[in-house]
Design a protein around this motif. Structure first.
Motif, PDB file in Angstrom:
ATOM      1  N   ILE A 292      23.999  33.689  35.372  1.00 27.29           N
ATOM      2  CA  ILE A 292      25.759  33.771  36.481  1.00 27.29           C
ATOM      3  C   ILE A 292      26.244  34.362  34.871  1.00 27.29           C
ATOM      4  O   ILE A 292      27.183  35.174  34.802  1.00 27.29           O
ATOM      5  N   ASN A 293      26.801  33.295  34.018  1.00 27.18           N
ATOM      6  CA  ASN A 293      26.616  33.431  32.607  1.00 27.18           C
ATOM      7  C   ASN A 293      26.984  34.678  32.421  1.00 27.18           C
ATOM      8  O   ASN A 293      28.362  35.255  31.401  1.00 27.18           O
ATOM      9  N   ASN A 294      26.021  34.929  31.798  1.00 31.56           N
ATOM     10  CA  ASN A 294      24.995  35.821  30.913  1.00 31.56           C
ATOM     11  C   ASN A 294      25.113  37.322  31.614  1.00 31.56           C
ATOM     12  O   ASN A 294      24.760  37.769  30.912  1.00 31.56           O
ATOM     13  N   SER A 295      25.204  37.568  32.836  1.00 32.37           N
ATOM     14  CA  SER A 295      25.614  38.708  34.169  1.00 32.37           C
ATOM     15  C   SER A 295      27.234  38.613  33.758  1.00 32.37           C
ATOM     16  O   SER A 295      26.997  40.022  34.853  1.00 32.37           O
ATOM     17  N   ILE A 296      27.954  38.394  33.872  1.00 37.96           N
ATOM     18  CA  ILE A 296      29.143  38.061  33.998  1.00 37.96           C
ATOM     19  C   ILE A 296      29.892  39.821  33.211  1.00 37.96           C
ATOM     20  O   ILE A 296      29.987  40.403  34.119  1.00 37.96           O
ATOM     21  N   ASP A 297      29.286  39.355  32.079  1.00 44.36           N
ATOM     22  CA  ASP A 297      29.675  40.703  31.459  1.00 44.36           C
ATOM     23  C   ASP A 297      29.524  41.736  31.661  1.00 44.36           C
ATOM     24  O   ASP A 297      30.174  43.009  31.441  1.00 44.36           O
ATOM     25  N   LEU A 298      28.445  42.160  31.987  1.00 46.14           N
ATOM     26  CA  LEU A 298      27.911  43.075  32.993  1.00 46.14           C
ATOM     27  C   LEU A 298      28.377  43.650  33.833  1.00 46.14           C
ATOM     28  O   LEU A 298      28.976  44.778  33.863  1.00 46.14           O
ATOM     29  N   LEU A 299      28.355  42.664  35.188  1.00 48.87           N
ATOM     30  CA  LEU A 299      29.547  42.926  35.822  1.00 48.87           C
ATOM     31  C   LEU A 299      30.475  42.950  35.836  1.00 48.87           C
ATOM     32  O   LEU A 299      30.994  43.993  36.671  1.00 48.87           O
ATOM     33  N   GLN A 300      31.072  43.367  34.573  1.00 47.90           N
ATOM     34  CA  GLN A 300      33.028  43.362  34.151  1.00 47.90           C
ATOM     35  C   GLN A 300      32.861  44.908  34.234  1.00 47.90           C
ATOM     36  O   GLN A 300      33.391  45.281  33.906  1.00 47.90           O
ATOM     37  N   ARG A 301      31.497  45.415  33.301  1.00 48.19           N
ATOM     38  CA  ARG A 301      31.659  46.662  33.185  1.00 48.19           C
ATOM     39  C   ARG A 301      31.073  47.658  34.551  1.00 48.19           C
ATOM     40  O   ARG A 301      31.652  48.779  34.157  1.00 48.19           O
ATOM     41  N   SER A 302      30.307  46.786  35.186  1.00 53.11           N
ATOM     42  CA  SER A 302      29.806  47.640  35.761  1.00 53.11           C
ATOM     43  C   SER A 302      30.833  47.612  37.568  1.00 53.11           C
ATOM     44  O   SER A 302      30.154  48.320  38.284  1.00 53.11           O
ATOM     45  N   LEU A 303      32.060  47.028  37.546  1.00 55.14           N
ATOM     46  CA  LEU A 303      32.491  46.499  38.657  1.00 55.14           C
ATOM     47  C   LEU A 303      33.650  47.419  38.608  1.00 55.14           C
ATOM     48  O   LEU A 303      33.986  47.543  37.172  1.00 55.14           O
ATOM     49  N   SER A 304      34.635  47.924  39.433  1.00 52.32           N
ATOM     50  CA  SER A 304      35.976  48.616  39.584  1.00 52.32           C
ATOM     51  C   SER A 304      36.937  47.437  38.633  1.00 52.32           C
ATOM     52  O   SER A 304      36.879  46.313  39.372  1.00 52.32           O
ATOM     53  N   LYS A 305      37.390  47.966  37.867  1.00 45.30           N
ATOM     54  CA  LYS A 305      39.203  46.903  37.700  1.00 45.30           C
ATOM     55  C   LYS A 305      40.393  46.638  38.287  1.00 45.30           C
ATOM     56  O   LYS A 305      40.366  45.506  38.127  1.00 45.30           O
TER      57      LYS A 305
ATOM     58  N   ILE B 228      38.680  44.731  41.379  1.00 45.93           N
ATOM     59  CA  ILE B 228      37.719  44.364  42.063  1.00 45.93           C
ATOM     60  C   ILE B 228      37.776  42.551  41.176  1.00 45.93           C
ATOM     61  O   ILE B 228      37.526  42.605  40.109  1.00 45.93           O
ATOM     62  N   ASP B 229      38.419  41.528  41.400  1.00 45.74           N
ATOM     63  CA  ASP B 229      38.495  40.277  40.854  1.00 45.74           C
ATOM     64  C   ASP B 229      37.289  39.280  40.540  1.00 45.74           C
ATOM     65  O   ASP B 229      36.607  39.078  42.176  1.00 45.74           O
ATOM     66  N   ILE B 230      36.785  38.867  39.883  1.00 45.54           N
ATOM     67  CA  ILE B 230      35.486  37.814  40.167  1.00 45.54           C
ATOM     68  C   ILE B 230      36.166  37.178  39.832  1.00 45.54           C
ATOM     69  O   ILE B 230      36.142  36.597  38.620  1.00 45.54           O
ATOM     70  N   ILE B 231      35.799  36.133  41.107  1.00 47.40           N
ATOM     71  CA  ILE B 231      36.600  35.148  40.783  1.00 47.40           C
ATOM     72  C   ILE B 231      35.342  33.995  40.750  1.00 47.40           C
ATOM     73  O   ILE B 231      34.168  33.658  41.856  1.00 47.40           O
ATOM     74  N   VAL B 232      35.038  33.136  39.989  1.00 44.39           N
ATOM     75  CA  VAL B 232      33.213  32.220  39.817  1.00 44.39           C
ATOM     76  C   VAL B 232      33.743  30.855  39.797  1.00 44.39           C
ATOM     77  O   VAL B 232      34.854  30.699  38.909  1.00 44.39           O
TER      78      VAL B 232
ATOM     79  N   ALA C 235      30.973  47.690  49.289  1.00 43.18           N
ATOM     80  CA  ALA C 235      32.069  47.776  50.570  1.00 43.18           C
ATOM     81  C   ALA C 235      33.836  47.496  50.100  1.00 43.18           C
ATOM     82  O   ALA C 235      34.161  47.080  51.316  1.00 43.18           O
ATOM     83  N   MET C 236      33.810  47.522  48.280  1.00 41.11           N
ATOM     84  CA  MET C 236      35.114  47.499  48.730  1.00 41.11           C
ATOM     85  C   MET C 236      36.189  48.409  47.799  1.00 41.11           C
ATOM     86  O   MET C 236      36.536  48.904  46.465  1.00 41.11           O
ATOM     87  N   PRO C 237      35.389  49.259  48.230  1.00 46.40           N
ATOM     88  CA  PRO C 237      36.463  50.762  47.700  1.00 46.40           C
ATOM     89  C   PRO C 237      38.151  50.739  47.327  1.00 46.40           C
ATOM     90  O   PRO C 237      38.083  51.327  45.780  1.00 46.40           O
ATOM     91  N   GLU C 238      38.547  49.799  47.820  1.00 46.78           N
ATOM     92  CA  GLU C 238      40.197  49.735  48.050  1.00 46.78           C
ATOM     93  C   GLU C 238      40.278  49.336  46.924  1.00 46.78           C
ATOM     94  O   GLU C 238      41.309  48.688  46.035  1.00 46.78           O
ATOM     95  N   GLY C 239      39.511  47.764  46.182  1.00 45.57           N
ATOM     96  CA  GLY C 239      39.026  46.591  45.330  1.00 45.57           C
ATOM     97  C   GLY C 239      39.519  46.128  46.176  1.00 45.57           C
ATOM     98  O   GLY C 239      39.386  45.880  47.590  1.00 45.57           O
ATOM     99  N   GLY C 240      38.933  44.472  45.487  1.00 43.83           N
ATOM    100  CA  GLY C 240      38.933  42.763  46.826  1.00 43.83           C
ATOM    101  C   GLY C 240      39.079  41.896  45.618  1.00 43.83           C
ATOM    102  O   GLY C 240      38.659  41.573  44.696  1.00 43.83           O
ATOM    103  N   LYS C 241      38.153  40.626  45.680  1.00 46.15           N
ATOM    104  CA  LYS C 241      37.396  40.052  45.660  1.00 46.15           C
ATOM    105  C   LYS C 241      36.331  39.649  45.115  1.00 46.15           C
ATOM    106  O   LYS C 241      35.572  39.747  46.400  1.00 46.15           O
ATOM    107  N   LEU C 242      35.203  38.902  44.280  1.00 43.37           N
ATOM    108  CA  LEU C 242      33.961  39.165  44.631  1.00 43.37           C
ATOM    109  C   LEU C 242      33.426  37.137  44.430  1.00 43.37           C
ATOM    110  O   LEU C 242      34.127  37.022  43.220  1.00 43.37           O
ATOM    111  N   PHE C 243      33.152  36.945  44.650  1.00 41.62           N
ATOM    112  CA  PHE C 243      33.609  35.278  44.581  1.00 41.62           C
ATOM    113  C   PHE C 243      31.461  35.231  44.621  1.00 41.62           C
ATOM    114  O   PHE C 243      30.637  35.524  45.031  1.00 41.62           O
TER     115      PHE C 243
END
Length: 204
Positions: free
Chosen positions: A51-64, A66-70, A100-108
């Motif tokens: 998961i930690n190794n995937s965070i950078d990829l996710l931050q580049r793939s997801l919209s700004k 969307i907050d990623i909460i780990v 599923a979050m075109p207007e933004g949101g949170k990813l847990f």
């Protein structure tokens, strides 16, 4: 295709057929790669590291927006897995959540250890060492009951033509199954979705 050129009346239909054939071949390769267990290179893996190794990829793939909460459980036991395929599960679920979050949101993204005694997801066999639970949840549009029944079917998609293949969640389900795991989901329209994945703890 090489026998025609632009301006030829057959160029456009031949080009369409050629591109469709390439996409079909690509889909076929993806399915074969995932469904063949012998292609997996398994070893004891700490899922938190994946998961930690995937965070950078996710931050580049997801919209700004969307907050990623780990939230990762400490001292978690290893699973026997192919880390690249587990990363693919995480990324595919995150991309699905993004859509599923075109207007933004949170990813847990959360992990926890589950004892064999506390694990009752259905009729799956008992694993003496217990399980690691990976949860990926969003605050998006949710999934209705009718769609939930087909969500893991190959090529099923709710996206517009050209914007989705329907392979993402099918591949997630297949990878989890090939690892001896189980996946379920909880969702309601307009109230988000949560995927729970249970993977056996490594006996090594």
């Amino acid at each position: 295709l090489s026998m025609t050129s632009e301006g030829d009346p057959y160029y456009r239909p031949v080009n369409i057929i050629h591109e469709a054939a390439k996409r079909g071949a690509d889909f076929g390769r993806k399915i074969l790669t995932i469904t063949r267990k012998e292609k997996m290179e398994t070893k004891p893996v700490n899922i938190n590291d994946v998961i930690n190794n995937s965070i950078d990829l996710l931050q580049r793939s997801l919209s700004k927006n969307i907050d990623i909460i780990v939230k990762l459980s400490h001292d978690i036991p290893p699973i026997k897995a192919d880390p690249s395929q587990i990363q693919q599960v995480i990324v595919n679920l995150a991309i699905n959540a993004r859509d599923a979050m075109p207007e933004g949101g949170k990813l847990f993204i959360e992990t926890s250890a589950i004892s064999a005694e506390d694990y009752v997801p259905g009729d799956m066999h008992t694993v003496r060492q217990g399980f690691i639970k990976l949860s990926v949840a969003d605050t998006g549009t949710g999934i209705d009951v009718a769609t939930q029944s087909r969500i893991f079917d190959p090529f099923f998609t709710t996206k517009e033509v050209g914007k989705g293949t329907g392979l993402g969640l099918y591949m997630v389900h297949t990878i989890v199954n090939n690892h001896g795991g189980y996946i379920n989901l909880y969702s309601e329209p307009l109230r988000g979705t949560q995927f729970n994945i249970y993977l056996p703890v490594s006996s090594l």
